[in-house]
Design a protein around this motif. Sequence first.
Motif, short mmCIF file in Angstrom:
data_model
loop_
_atom_site.label_atom_id
_atom_site.label_comp_id
_atom_site.label_asym_id
_atom_site.label_seq_id
_atom_site.Cartn_x
_atom_site.Cartn_y
_atom_site.Cartn_z
N GLY A 43 -11.33 -4.91 -5.35
CA GLY A 43 -12.36 -4.39 -3.70
C GLY A 43 -11.86 -3.21 -3.63
N MET A 44 -10.22 -3.27 -3.10
CA MET A 44 -9.80 -1.80 -3.38
C MET A 44 -10.01 -0.96 -3.73
SD MET A 44 -8.41 -2.31 0.57
CE MET A 44 -7.77 -0.59 0.37
N ALA A 45 -9.55 -1.09 -4.52
CA ALA A 45 -9.70 0.68 -6.01
C ALA A 45 -11.32 0.11 -5.83
CB ALA A 45 -9.44 -0.05 -7.51
N GLU A 46 -11.90 -0.38 -6.09
CA GLU A 46 -13.75 -0.58 -6.47
C GLU A 46 -14.25 0.56 -4.70
OE1 GLU A 46 -15.90 -4.24 -7.03
OE2 GLU A 46 -15.10 -3.66 -8.72
N ASN A 51 -16.19 5.66 -2.03
CA ASN A 51 -16.08 6.73 -1.06
C ASN A 51 -16.08 8.11 -2.08
OD1 ASN A 51 -15.19 5.91 1.71
ND2 ASN A 51 -15.47 4.29 0.36
N LEU A 52 -15.06 8.04 -3.58
CA LEU A 52 -14.38 9.37 -4.05
C LEU A 52 -16.21 9.56 -4.54
CD1 LEU A 52 -12.60 11.39 -4.68
CD2 LEU A 52 -12.49 9.73 -6.87
N GLN A 53 -16.64 8.92 -5.05
CA GLN A 53 -17.74 9.34 -5.60
C GLN A 53 -19.50 10.07 -5.32
OE1 GLN A 53 -17.56 9.74 -8.85
NE2 GLN A 53 -16.13 9.23 -9.56
N LYS A 54 -19.24 9.30 -4.06
CA LYS A 54 -20.12 10.00 -3.57
C LYS A 54 -19.89 10.47 -2.10
CE LYS A 54 -22.34 4.44 -2.60
NZ LYS A 54 -23.04 3.59 -1.20
N LEU A 66 0.65 -1.47 -0.10
CA LEU A 66 0.18 -0.06 0.03
C LEU A 66 0.96 1.36 -0.12
CD1 LEU A 66 -2.81 -1.04 2.82
CD2 LEU A 66 -3.59 -0.47 0.10
N THR A 67 1.67 0.90 0.48
CA THR A 67 3.07 2.26 0.81
C THR A 67 3.70 2.24 -0.40
OG1 THR A 67 3.91 1.43 2.47
CG2 THR A 67 2.63 2.26 3.28
N GLY A 68 4.63 2.11 -0.38
CA GLY A 68 5.22 1.92 -1.83
C GLY A 68 6.19 1.67 -1.27
N LEU A 69 7.10 1.40 0.00
CA LEU A 69 7.69 0.83 0.74
C LEU A 69 8.27 0.24 1.23
CD1 LEU A 69 7.58 4.76 3.05
CD2 LEU A 69 9.40 4.21 1.23
N LYS A 70 9.54 -0.40 1.84
CA LYS A 70 10.44 -1.84 1.49
C LYS A 70 9.83 -2.35 2.73
CE LYS A 70 12.92 -1.87 -2.44
NZ LYS A 70 12.53 -3.08 -3.34
N VAL A 71 9.39 -1.83 3.98
CA VAL A 71 10.02 -1.86 5.05
C VAL A 71 8.49 -1.77 5.93
CG1 VAL A 71 10.89 -2.93 7.47
CG2 VAL A 71 12.18 -2.65 5.28
N ALA A 72 7.86 -2.88 7.21
CA ALA A 72 7.10 -1.74 7.83
C ALA A 72 6.99 -3.03 8.81
CB ALA A 72 5.76 -2.22 6.96
N ASN A 73 6.70 -2.15 9.99
CA ASN A 73 6.19 -3.11 11.37
C ASN A 73 5.39 -4.24 11.50
OD1 ASN A 73 4.92 -1.22 12.73
ND2 ASN A 73 6.28 0.18 13.71
N ALA A 74 5.45 -4.29 12.71
CA ALA A 74 4.44 -5.17 13.28
C ALA A 74 2.81 -4.67 13.53
CB ALA A 74 4.61 -5.89 14.08
N GLY A 114 -6.21 2.51 -2.51
CA GLY A 114 -6.79 1.80 -3.05
C GLY A 114 -6.94 2.96 -4.41
N LEU A 115 -6.96 4.22 -4.23
CA LEU A 115 -7.35 4.79 -6.01
C LEU A 115 -5.64 5.57 -5.61
CD1 LEU A 115 -10.65 6.85 -6.28
CD2 LEU A 115 -9.45 4.75 -7.16
N LEU A 116 -5.10 6.00 -5.12
CA LEU A 116 -4.33 7.41 -5.07
C LEU A 116 -2.57 6.75 -5.18
CD1 LEU A 116 -4.65 9.50 -2.02
CD2 LEU A 116 -5.56 9.23 -4.40
N GLU A 117 -2.28 7.53 -5.71
CA GLU A 117 -0.31 7.20 -5.55
C GLU A 117 -0.07 5.64 -4.54
OE1 GLU A 117 2.27 4.64 -7.61
OE2 GLU A 117 2.40 6.19 -8.77
N ALA A 118 0.90 5.81 -4.86
CA ALA A 118 1.54 5.40 -2.82
C ALA A 118 2.89 6.06 -2.94
CB ALA A 118 2.33 4.02 -2.90
N PRO A 119 2.26 6.58 -1.34
CA PRO A 119 3.73 7.87 -1.16
C PRO A 119 4.83 7.64 -0.83
CG PRO A 119 1.75 7.31 0.66
CD PRO A 119 1.66 6.40 -0.35
N GLY A 120 5.47 6.01 -1.15
CA GLY A 120 6.95 6.45 -1.13
C GLY A 120 7.19 6.49 -2.24
N LYS A 121 6.57 6.22 -3.15
CA LYS A 121 6.31 6.27 -5.16
C LYS A 121 6.32 8.01 -5.42
CE LYS A 121 5.04 2.11 -6.40
NZ LYS A 121 4.40 1.65 -7.10
N LEU A 122 5.86 8.94 -4.08
CA LEU A 122 5.52 10.46 -4.61
C LEU A 122 6.97 10.72 -3.69
CD1 LEU A 122 2.40 10.82 -4.41
CD2 LEU A 122 3.64 10.59 -6.05
#
Length: 454
Positions: A351-354, A359-362, A126-134, A248-256
């Motif tokens: 499903g995440m994208a949908e 959320n966006l449209q409503k 989701l975040t576009g980064l290499k490591v996440a904690n527990a 689910g819609l936005l670009e991963a922050p790690g890639k920005l």
Amino acid sequence: MLKHRYLPLTEQDQTEMLATIGASSVQELFNDIPEGIRFQGELPVSPRLDEYALTRHLSELAGRNADTDRYTSFLGAGLYDHHIPSVIQHVVSRSEFYTAYTPYQPEISQGELQAIFEFQSYICELTGLKVANASMYDGATALAEAGNLAAAATKRKQLIVSRAVHPEAREALATYAHGLNLEIVEVGWAQGVTDREALAAAITKDTAAVLIQNPNFFGSLEDLRAIGELAHAHGSLLVVSSNPLALGLLEAPGKLGADIVVGDAQPLGLAPSFGGPTCGFFAVSEAHMRRMPGRIVGQTTDRGGKRGFVLTLQAREQHIRREKATSNICSNQALLALAASVYLSVMGKQGMAEVAELNLQKSHYAQKVLTAIPGVGTAFESPFFNEFVLRLPEGADPIQLQKDVLTAGFIGGYDLGRSYPELNGHLLVAVTEKRSKAEIDQFARVLEESICSK
């Protein structure tokens, strides 16, 4: 020996304990407290109740709460009324997970360790980064820990945070900073997003990190790439607090350009629960892995070549010398992290994208309908995800409006004047995938009736 299931102390137990310590009565234990400040008389509580009566009494008390099963919620501000797939409760209620403690012994904790490893993997995706904690306690403490990490990594003492970051998260950050002797500088917002000119003027060679929320507290979308370039030009890190569902819609922050991405997993299948508990997530680029708070579960193989899981990194003072610790954070939110993992697994990428698209449209439909009410306007022109700010007519009382719509069965948004005096008379409204067109239209009618009746 007679065992008492409900009475913790018999009269004989009490007599023996008093004799052991040389006291003649329980009252004697309070002699050191001046009589003038002791409570006199009976406590103002109801008489003791039997189990059946107590259950009914507690049910009646719970029924006074405006929960999202009986009310239609347009309240967000950090906790959201999203759909929770029924499979989540089934999985997290299994005793193997429900009663699990820290998995120090991998040979008997493979299920728990794998569940945590899957959570980490999802967060990295989701975040576009290499490591996440527990996982972390919640999104607010995750943001504060990110500021701590940035200061340690850069050996600088200043943190710049946008005022468009959740007010409670900024309070948690300030609490951490006080203990660590860090300076907090807040920059304002313009048109619902961080004021980049003010940010550029605030960043100095002493700035360890710039902390941004996206979507921010107003629901608006920040230009992470541009903010990241400003931060990195001064050798500072970019910390982003994200709504994971929006990813689910936005670009991963790690890639920005984000160096650290944190957030709260509450939108991923966790109930609002009148304020918590929730589950924070924390992801970093590989360069900062060893400074991460909490613990990391890693994948390995045993002597027979079979896949297995172990606790790989635990950089807190319980496990290493105190001066080498990155944080004093203890337990992670393993059960709620599991719930988030189940949500992500059953939803999948599509499903995440949908759900994010709904959320966006409503929310955009709701903004259109609500701003058609006479006197109600759009506070900001910036793009938003599923939350937006309404400017109420002059003289309208947000608190009274909330009471009026509650009477009609709606939980009606967050009064921004509570956190931003300059936004008195503004209402923060959240719209999730659960809200139907009929509910949005009815909420608009009720709000209009309340405004026009004043």
